[in-house]
Design an enzyme around this catalytic site. Structure first.
Site, PDB file in Angstrom:
ATOM      1  N   ARG A   8       0.856  -1.189   0.000  1.00 47.48           N
ATOM      2  CA  ARG A   8       0.000   0.000   0.000  1.00 47.48           C
ATOM      3  C   ARG A   8       0.892   1.239   0.000  1.00 47.48           C
ATOM      4  O   ARG A   8       1.991   1.242   0.581  1.00 47.48           O
ATOM      5  CB  ARG A   8      -0.921   0.028   1.221  1.00 47.48           C
ATOM      6  CG  ARG A   8      -1.926   1.182   1.103  1.00 47.48           C
ATOM      7  CD  ARG A   8      -2.793   1.378   2.322  1.00 47.48           C
ATOM      8  NE  ARG A   8      -3.615   2.573   2.123  1.00 47.48           N
ATOM      9  CZ  ARG A   8      -4.043   3.347   3.096  1.00 47.48           C
ATOM     10  NH1 ARG A   8      -3.727   3.080   4.355  1.00 47.48           N
ATOM     11  NH2 ARG A   8      -4.775   4.406   2.835  1.00 47.48           N
ATOM     12  N   HIS A   9       0.426   2.292  -0.631  1.00 47.88           N
ATOM     13  CA  HIS A   9       1.189   3.538  -0.703  1.00 47.88           C
ATOM     14  C   HIS A   9       1.383   4.152   0.685  1.00 47.88           C
ATOM     15  O   HIS A   9       0.671   3.835   1.641  1.00 47.88           O
ATOM     16  CB  HIS A   9       0.473   4.546  -1.613  1.00 47.88           C
ATOM     17  CG  HIS A   9      -0.893   4.919  -1.124  1.00 47.88           C
ATOM     18  ND1 HIS A   9      -1.110   5.855  -0.134  1.00 47.88           N
ATOM     19  CD2 HIS A   9      -2.119   4.469  -1.473  1.00 47.88           C
ATOM     20  CE1 HIS A   9      -2.395   5.966   0.105  1.00 47.88           C
ATOM     21  NE2 HIS A   9      -3.042   5.122  -0.705  1.00 47.88           N
ATOM     22  N   ARG A  58       0.312   8.916  -5.623  1.00 45.92           N
ATOM     23  CA  ARG A  58       0.771   8.486  -4.305  1.00 45.92           C
ATOM     24  C   ARG A  58       1.469   7.130  -4.347  1.00 45.92           C
ATOM     25  O   ARG A  58       2.380   6.877  -3.549  1.00 45.92           O
ATOM     26  CB  ARG A  58      -0.386   8.489  -3.305  1.00 45.92           C
ATOM     27  CG  ARG A  58      -1.628   7.700  -3.689  1.00 45.92           C
ATOM     28  CD  ARG A  58      -2.794   8.099  -2.783  1.00 45.92           C
ATOM     29  NE  ARG A  58      -4.021   7.336  -3.005  1.00 45.92           N
ATOM     30  CZ  ARG A  58      -4.979   7.692  -3.845  1.00 45.92           C
ATOM     31  NH1 ARG A  58      -4.841   8.800  -4.585  1.00 45.92           N
ATOM     32  NH2 ARG A  58      -6.081   6.960  -3.952  1.00 45.92           N
ATOM     33  N   GLU A  80      -7.061   2.748  -6.914  1.00 49.12           N
ATOM     34  CA  GLU A  80      -8.015   2.703  -5.808  1.00 49.12           C
ATOM     35  C   GLU A  80      -9.442   2.645  -6.351  1.00 49.12           C
ATOM     36  O   GLU A  80      -9.698   3.013  -7.510  1.00 49.12           O
ATOM     37  CB  GLU A  80      -7.833   3.938  -4.923  1.00 49.12           C
ATOM     38  CG  GLU A  80      -8.727   4.002  -3.693  1.00 49.12           C
ATOM     39  CD  GLU A  80      -8.589   2.803  -2.766  1.00 49.12           C
ATOM     40  OE1 GLU A  80      -9.131   1.739  -3.120  1.00 49.12           O
ATOM     41  OE2 GLU A  80      -7.977   2.953  -1.695  1.00 49.12           O
ATOM     42  N   HIS A 149      -3.282   0.262  -3.509  1.00 49.86           N
ATOM     43  CA  HIS A 149      -4.069   1.037  -2.543  1.00 49.86           C
ATOM     44  C   HIS A 149      -4.828   0.107  -1.599  1.00 49.86           C
ATOM     45  O   HIS A 149      -4.935  -1.094  -1.845  1.00 49.86           O
ATOM     46  CB  HIS A 149      -5.065   1.926  -3.299  1.00 49.86           C
ATOM     47  CG  HIS A 149      -4.440   2.751  -4.371  1.00 49.86           C
ATOM     48  ND1 HIS A 149      -4.076   4.067  -4.196  1.00 49.86           N
ATOM     49  CD2 HIS A 149      -4.097   2.435  -5.658  1.00 49.86           C
ATOM     50  CE1 HIS A 149      -3.546   4.538  -5.311  1.00 49.86           C
ATOM     51  NE2 HIS A 149      -3.546   3.561  -6.214  1.00 49.86           N
TER      52      HIS A 149
END
Length: 198
Positions: A8-9, A58, A80, A149
């Site tokens: 995940r970012h 991101r 996302e 995401h």
């Protein structure tokens, strides 16, 4: 056997401001940049045969400290979930205006937040991306890093666990720069921290 490691970012500016992001949003906050550096250090012990990533800012910024000169395959299916008109609005603002939708979503109903995607739609595109990665033999990839995401990570894990669409919300929200590991249709690690605490 293909092992997918989903990253995940790091924390984005909108994460820090408690805003819905969806497919919009900002780059990383200062904390998010620190998380990305810590994740890059953590990932040094891994050898990846391929790196795949969402195209959103991101995620791209999160991978920068780790990637260097390595090739990254951008795949929009790892974006996302689309939250439509909720993007950019704070959680409090949305709840004040649409409490019934927020409540339905929180209890596991598969609603399209802000007129965007449902979890069923998200799961379909993520499953397609996973299927492609696990059946592609031309690259010979065995371990793949996927920069993505929270929504796609929950969707992938819920799919492997056999949860119905909408029940993704029973899973803990993946922390910023955490890792989730899928191996041969098994969930072998979920929300594993890589450094800077969320």
């Amino acid at each position: 056997m293909i092992e997918l490691i989903l990253l995940r970012h790091g924390e984005s500016v909108w994460n820090a401001e408690d805003r819905y992001q969806g497919q919009q949003g900002t780059g990383l906050s200062a904390r998010g940049r620190d998380q990305a550096k810590a994740a890059a250090e953590y990932l040094q012990s891994f050898v990846f045969d391929a790196i795949v990533a969402s195209d959103l800012q991101r995620v791209q910024e999160t991978l920068e400290p780790y990637v260097g000169n390595q090739d990254v395959q951008v795949d929009r299916r790892w974006r996302e979930i689309d939250v439509g008109t909720w993007s950019g609005r704070t959680f409090a603002e949305v709840y004040a205006e649409e409490p019934e939708v927020v409540t339905a979503f929180a209890r596991g109903e598969d609603v399209a937040r802000g007129g965007g995607e449902t979890f069923r739609q998200l799961r379909t595109r993520v499953a397609e991306a996973i299927r492609e990665l696990t059946t592609t033999t031309s690259s010979g990839a065995r371990r793949v890093l996927v920069g993505t995401h929270g929504g796609p990570i929950r969707a992938a894990a819920a799919g492997v666990l056999g949860l119905p669409a909408g029940r993704e919300m029973v899973l803990e929200a993946p922390g910023n720069c955490s890792l989730t590991v899928l191996r041969s249709d098994r969930l072998v690690g979920y929300n594993v921290p890589t450094g800077v605490e969320r």
